[in-house]
Design a protein around this motif. Sequence first.
Motif, PDB file in Angstrom:
ATOM      1  N   LEU A   1       0.807  -1.220   0.000  1.00 11.20           N
ATOM      2  CA  LEU A   1       0.000   0.000   0.000  1.00 11.20           C
ATOM      3  C   LEU A   1       0.840   1.269   0.000  1.00 11.20           C
ATOM      4  CD1 LEU A   1      -2.643  -1.047   2.706  1.00 11.20           C
ATOM      5  CD2 LEU A   1      -2.930  -1.101   0.221  1.00 11.20           C
ATOM      6  N   GLN A   2       2.137   1.128   0.373  1.00  7.68           N
ATOM      7  CA  GLN A   2       3.038   2.272   0.505  1.00  7.68           C
ATOM      8  C   GLN A   2       2.559   3.237   1.598  1.00  7.68           C
ATOM      9  OE1 GLN A   2       6.127   2.664  -1.625  1.00  7.68           O
ATOM     10  NE2 GLN A   2       5.552   0.530  -1.439  1.00  7.68           N
ATOM     11  N   ARG A   3       1.930   2.715   2.615  1.00  2.77           N
ATOM     12  CA  ARG A   3       1.500   3.474   3.797  1.00  2.77           C
ATOM     13  C   ARG A   3       1.190   2.473   4.902  1.00  2.77           C
ATOM     14  NH1 ARG A   3      -3.757   2.391   4.517  1.00  2.77           N
ATOM     15  NH2 ARG A   3      -5.080   1.978   2.684  1.00  2.77           N
ATOM     16  N   GLU A   4       1.000   2.990   6.105  1.00  3.43           N
ATOM     17  CA  GLU A   4       0.637   2.101   7.210  1.00  3.43           C
ATOM     18  C   GLU A   4      -0.802   1.625   7.036  1.00  3.43           C
ATOM     19  OE1 GLU A   4       2.222   2.376  11.318  1.00  3.43           O
ATOM     20  OE2 GLU A   4       2.464   4.482  10.814  1.00  3.43           O
ATOM     21  N   PRO A   5      -1.036   0.315   7.141  1.00  5.22           N
ATOM     22  CA  PRO A   5      -2.402  -0.191   7.017  1.00  5.22           C
ATOM     23  C   PRO A   5      -3.204   0.075   8.283  1.00  5.22           C
ATOM     24  CG  PRO A   5      -0.915  -1.986   7.546  1.00  5.22           C
ATOM     25  CD  PRO A   5      -0.048  -0.773   7.326  1.00  5.22           C
TER      26      PRO A   5
ATOM     27  N   ILE B   1      -5.240  -5.115   8.691  1.00  6.00           N
ATOM     28  CA  ILE B   1      -4.355  -6.140   9.258  1.00  6.00           C
ATOM     29  C   ILE B   1      -5.168  -7.351   9.711  1.00  6.00           C
ATOM     30  CG2 ILE B   1      -2.765  -6.670  11.149  1.00  6.00           C
ATOM     31  CD1 ILE B   1      -1.888  -3.739  11.081  1.00  6.00           C
ATOM     32  N   ALA B   2      -6.284  -7.072  10.395  1.00  6.96           N
ATOM     33  CA  ALA B   2      -7.137  -8.165  10.889  1.00  6.96           C
ATOM     34  C   ALA B   2      -7.681  -8.998   9.731  1.00  6.96           C
ATOM     35  CB  ALA B   2      -8.280  -7.586  11.718  1.00  6.96           C
ATOM     36  N   ALA B   3      -8.100  -8.322   8.650  1.00  2.74           N
ATOM     37  CA  ALA B   3      -8.618  -9.048   7.491  1.00  2.74           C
ATOM     38  C   ALA B   3      -7.525  -9.876   6.827  1.00  2.74           C
ATOM     39  CB  ALA B   3      -9.207  -8.052   6.479  1.00  2.74           C
ATOM     40  N   GLU B   4      -6.297  -9.350   6.805  1.00  2.00           N
ATOM     41  CA  GLU B   4      -5.179 -10.041   6.179  1.00  2.00           C
ATOM     42  C   GLU B   4      -4.870 -11.368   6.859  1.00  2.00           C
ATOM     43  OE1 GLU B   4      -1.685 -10.462   3.632  1.00  2.00           O
ATOM     44  OE2 GLU B   4      -3.547  -9.303   3.515  1.00  2.00           O
ATOM     45  N   ILE B   5      -4.978 -11.408   8.210  1.00  2.00           N
ATOM     46  CA  ILE B   5      -4.634 -12.636   8.944  1.00  2.00           C
ATOM     47  C   ILE B   5      -5.867 -13.421   9.406  1.00  2.00           C
ATOM     48  CG2 ILE B   5      -2.449 -11.668   9.721  1.00  2.00           C
ATOM     49  CD1 ILE B   5      -3.663 -11.120  12.429  1.00  2.00           C
TER      50      ILE B   5
ATOM     51  N   SER C   1      -8.340 -12.542  11.560  1.00  2.00           N
ATOM     52  CA  SER C   1      -8.624 -12.440  12.991  1.00  2.00           C
ATOM     53  C   SER C   1      -9.581 -11.288  13.258  1.00  2.00           C
ATOM     54  CB  SER C   1      -7.332 -12.216  13.786  1.00  2.00           C
ATOM     55  OG  SER C   1      -6.464 -13.320  13.672  1.00  2.00           O
ATOM     56  N   LYS C   2     -10.135 -11.250  14.471  1.00  2.00           N
ATOM     57  CA  LYS C   2     -11.012 -10.160  14.856  1.00  2.00           C
ATOM     58  C   LYS C   2     -10.193  -8.906  15.144  1.00  2.00           C
ATOM     59  CE  LYS C   2     -14.567 -13.094  16.985  1.00  2.00           C
ATOM     60  NZ  LYS C   2     -15.293 -13.394  18.250  1.00  2.00           N
ATOM     61  N   ARG C   3     -10.773  -7.758  14.863  1.00  2.00           N
ATOM     62  CA  ARG C   3     -10.079  -6.492  15.068  1.00  2.00           C
ATOM     63  C   ARG C   3      -9.638  -6.339  16.516  1.00  2.00           C
ATOM     64  NH1 ARG C   3     -10.617  -1.437  16.958  1.00  2.00           N
ATOM     65  NH2 ARG C   3      -9.808   0.311  15.706  1.00  2.00           N
ATOM     66  N   GLU C   4     -10.549  -6.633  17.477  1.00  2.00           N
ATOM     67  CA  GLU C   4     -10.217  -6.455  18.890  1.00  2.00           C
ATOM     68  C   GLU C   4      -9.088  -7.374  19.341  1.00  2.00           C
ATOM     69  OE1 GLU C   4     -14.247  -8.662  18.624  1.00  2.00           O
ATOM     70  OE2 GLU C   4     -13.170  -7.052  17.599  1.00  2.00           O
ATOM     71  N   ASP C   5      -9.019  -8.586  18.756  1.00  2.00           N
ATOM     72  CA  ASP C   5      -7.935  -9.507  19.111  1.00  2.00           C
ATOM     73  C   ASP C   5      -6.582  -8.982  18.621  1.00  2.00           C
ATOM     74  OD1 ASP C   5      -9.753 -11.189  20.271  1.00  2.00           O
ATOM     75  OD2 ASP C   5      -9.933 -12.525  18.539  1.00  2.00           O
ATOM     76  N   VAL C   6      -6.578  -8.387  17.427  1.00  2.00           N
ATOM     77  CA  VAL C   6      -5.342  -7.824  16.881  1.00  2.00           C
ATOM     78  C   VAL C   6      -4.872  -6.645  17.724  1.00  2.00           C
ATOM     79  CG1 VAL C   6      -4.326  -6.633  14.904  1.00  2.00           C
ATOM     80  CG2 VAL C   6      -5.827  -8.595  14.539  1.00  2.00           C
ATOM     81  N   VAL C   7      -5.818  -5.789  18.138  1.00  2.00           N
ATOM     82  CA  VAL C   7      -5.474  -4.639  18.972  1.00  2.00           C
ATOM     83  C   VAL C   7      -4.840  -5.092  20.277  1.00  2.00           C
ATOM     84  CG1 VAL C   7      -6.407  -2.713  20.311  1.00  2.00           C
ATOM     85  CG2 VAL C   7      -7.235  -3.128  17.992  1.00  2.00           C
ATOM     86  N   ILE C   8      -5.463  -6.073  20.939  1.00  2.00           N
ATOM     87  CA  ILE C   8      -4.938  -6.573  22.219  1.00  2.00           C
ATOM     88  C   ILE C   8      -3.559  -7.191  22.027  1.00  2.00           C
ATOM     89  CG2 ILE C   8      -5.277  -8.314  24.028  1.00  2.00           C
ATOM     90  CD1 ILE C   8      -8.308  -7.890  23.664  1.00  2.00           C
TER      91      ILE C   8
END
Length: 258
Positions: free
Chosen positions: A137-141, A146-150, A152-159
């Motif tokens: 993307l040439q920028r921070e995702p 990130i959650a969609a890429e792996i 996982s749930k968004r809240e799990d990635v944040v934690i």
Amino acid sequence: MAFQKVMISGINTAELTVLKEEEKMALLREIQTTGSKEARDKLIKGNLRLVLSVIQRFTGRGEDMEDLFQVGVVGLIKAINHFDLSKEVRFSTYCVPMISGELRRYLRDFNQVKVSRSLRDLAYKAMQAKERLTASLQREPTIEQIAAEIGSKREDVVIALESITDPVSLYEPVYSDSGDTLYVMDQISDRDSMENWLGELSIREAMQNLGQREKNILYLRFFRGKTQIEVAGEIGISQAQVSRLEKGALLKIKSAVQ
């Protein structure tokens, strides 16, 4: 940022040069077209001051400065290897998250605070996904990307990511480019609160007195939901400049409707 004479990894930091953006782009084109080792070495040396700027926020944890510097250089080299010249983004804007990510991985692996294996594994997957997405993307995702890429749930990635990250001040400088200081708070999107506030104002009338670039920045930030990094890459100025123009424009609007 002013650098005193300090030797680190055999390099006198007071003698480090800083390349202009057009020089960086020319060297990147030479590297990608000819594979020139000389151009690569020159580009690396011309961005070592950027590495030093980024590692300032990771010091004070008992880590050896030379180790952090060497890890930061690895992040710089990865940025050089993955930079896409077809995207309209400043090289330093792309470099900062790449260098920071490499340093975070290093500190995570040597962190004395015990984190569960499953949480560490998820954090590791998220960091790898972030690096892949940053390269493409040439920028921070976003966390959602990130959650969609792996998967996982968004809240799990944040934690998971928070479990391997030490807290930092919102006013801690990340990078200074020609006097344009970039702070941690400049990289945080406050889209929801600002949209609610802007929604209560007479935007259409107040914005008539703004310059075209200020109008464009506010449109991209609060109506298109873009981050300051994304806006900077789209209009071709530094993120610090976007931050100052954005804050100035909001102050003008606020004064106009009071």
